[in-house]
Motif scaffolding. Sequence first.
Motif, PDB file in Angstrom:
ATOM      1  N   GLU A   9       0.817  -1.207   0.000  1.00  0.00           N
ATOM      2  CA  GLU A   9       0.000   0.000   0.000  1.00  0.00           C
ATOM      3  C   GLU A   9       0.855   1.263   0.000  1.00  0.00           C
ATOM      4  O   GLU A   9       0.479   2.269  -0.603  1.00  0.00           O
ATOM      5  CB  GLU A   9      -0.910   0.011   1.233  1.00  0.00           C
ATOM      6  CG  GLU A   9      -1.973  -1.070   1.249  1.00  0.00           C
ATOM      7  CD  GLU A   9      -2.726  -1.095   2.560  1.00  0.00           C
ATOM      8  OE1 GLU A   9      -2.556  -0.145   3.370  1.00  0.00           O
ATOM      9  OE2 GLU A   9      -3.488  -2.045   2.789  1.00  0.00           O
ATOM     10  N   ARG A  10       2.009   1.205   0.716  1.00  0.00           N
ATOM     11  CA  ARG A  10       2.862   2.387   0.855  1.00  0.00           C
ATOM     12  C   ARG A  10       4.299   2.059   0.444  1.00  0.00           C
ATOM     13  O   ARG A  10       5.204   1.964   1.278  1.00  0.00           O
ATOM     14  CB  ARG A  10       2.827   2.898   2.294  1.00  0.00           C
ATOM     15  CG  ARG A  10       1.480   3.423   2.758  1.00  0.00           C
ATOM     16  CD  ARG A  10       0.996   4.616   1.908  1.00  0.00           C
ATOM     17  NE  ARG A  10       1.941   5.695   1.843  1.00  0.00           N
ATOM     18  CZ  ARG A  10       1.875   6.807   2.582  1.00  0.00           C
ATOM     19  NH1 ARG A  10       0.880   6.946   3.457  1.00  0.00           N
ATOM     20  NH2 ARG A  10       2.757   7.767   2.443  1.00  0.00           N
ATOM     21  N   PRO A  11       4.545   1.883  -0.844  1.00  0.00           N
ATOM     22  CA  PRO A  11       5.906   1.579  -1.296  1.00  0.00           C
ATOM     23  C   PRO A  11       6.863   2.749  -1.119  1.00  0.00           C
ATOM     24  O   PRO A  11       8.080   2.593  -1.300  1.00  0.00           O
ATOM     25  CB  PRO A  11       5.706   1.242  -2.780  1.00  0.00           C
ATOM     26  CG  PRO A  11       4.464   1.970  -3.172  1.00  0.00           C
ATOM     27  CD  PRO A  11       3.588   1.923  -1.961  1.00  0.00           C
ATOM     28  N   ASP A  12       6.320   3.932  -0.755  1.00  0.00           N
ATOM     29  CA  ASP A  12       7.166   5.110  -0.580  1.00  0.00           C
ATOM     30  C   ASP A  12       7.847   5.166   0.790  1.00  0.00           C
ATOM     31  O   ASP A  12       8.697   6.035   1.030  1.00  0.00           O
ATOM     32  CB  ASP A  12       6.354   6.389  -0.784  1.00  0.00           C
ATOM     33  CG  ASP A  12       5.098   6.450   0.081  1.00  0.00           C
ATOM     34  OD1 ASP A  12       4.652   5.397   0.578  1.00  0.00           O
ATOM     35  OD2 ASP A  12       4.554   7.559   0.251  1.00  0.00           O
ATOM     36  N   ILE A  13       7.516   4.261   1.696  1.00  0.00           N
ATOM     37  CA  ILE A  13       8.179   4.252   3.012  1.00  0.00           C
ATOM     38  C   ILE A  13       9.671   4.019   2.821  1.00  0.00           C
ATOM     39  O   ILE A  13      10.092   3.034   2.218  1.00  0.00           O
ATOM     40  CB  ILE A  13       7.587   3.152   3.922  1.00  0.00           C
ATOM     41  CG1 ILE A  13       6.130   3.468   4.271  1.00  0.00           C
ATOM     42  CG2 ILE A  13       8.418   2.999   5.196  1.00  0.00           C
ATOM     43  CD1 ILE A  13       5.416   2.326   5.005  1.00  0.00           C
ATOM     44  N   ASP A  14      10.489   4.949   3.326  1.00  0.00           N
ATOM     45  CA  ASP A  14      11.941   4.775   3.229  1.00  0.00           C
ATOM     46  C   ASP A  14      12.631   4.943   4.585  1.00  0.00           C
ATOM     47  O   ASP A  14      13.848   5.119   4.656  1.00  0.00           O
ATOM     48  CB  ASP A  14      12.548   5.723   2.194  1.00  0.00           C
ATOM     49  CG  ASP A  14      12.304   7.193   2.510  1.00  0.00           C
ATOM     50  OD1 ASP A  14      11.690   7.498   3.554  1.00  0.00           O
ATOM     51  OD2 ASP A  14      12.732   8.045   1.701  1.00  0.00           O
TER      52      ASP A  14
END
Length: 260
Positions: A70-75
């Motif tokens: 859902e949130r592939p932008d988590i870094d």
Amino acid sequence: MKLHDRVFLLLGGSGGIGQALIAPLTAAGAQVIVASRRPEQLSLSQGVTTARLDLAADDLDAQLESLSQERPDIDGVIHCAGQNQFAALASLSVEDLDAQIAVNLRSAMLVGRHFAERFVSAGKGDLVFVGSTFGSIGYPGYTAYCATKFGLRGFTEALRRELADTPVQVLHVAPRATITAMNPESVNAMNQALGNTMDQPATVADQILAAMRQDRSRRLLGWPEKLFAVINGVLPKVVDRALKKQLPVIRRYMGTGVSS
């Protein structure tokens, strides 16, 4: 470690140190996703989003996989969730022990396992774990908590060395006693009786962010607690004697044994 234009998943952000991290992270230009078992009950500032995660659940790994999709932008991930019980070991049930192991240690290992691989593949990412001074000093009344925090310290150290040839950073920050709702009044009273300093969550949050900005791999917070941790590592009998003197007071406040 830069904070601007980052997306941090914050575990344990519904109160205490975690909650105190939200405002300075967003002020620094980061997006914050606060994970909780009951995100609908959270009252958060504008721009802060939530995610549903149960850190004690058997299927936590599957929940993390779903969240990543859902949130592939988590870094970046900041794990500062925790449970403790101030009590003699004999008064802790098996369920009490399992709960602390699940939240304090197992969840951190699963989070590290999941995101380390993802961050390595992406070529960037940071893992921040908030431990405790009790991860370096075994303290009466906190046998289970100390066991999990010692384990967390060992886990982060091993993971950091395992990822040393990758861009992924692993940071372990160990605060001393902090004024949070996790501590019952008996703990506050004990610390006052022993003359132990307790930090405000905002103070600890500022120090965690400073360690992140400075790319510190490990940081012990508080003086003289950080000195005691070093002494305990090389001369544990010195700390044994000091804590033995405090034991009557500690026993009084944890509700067992002799009183002073």
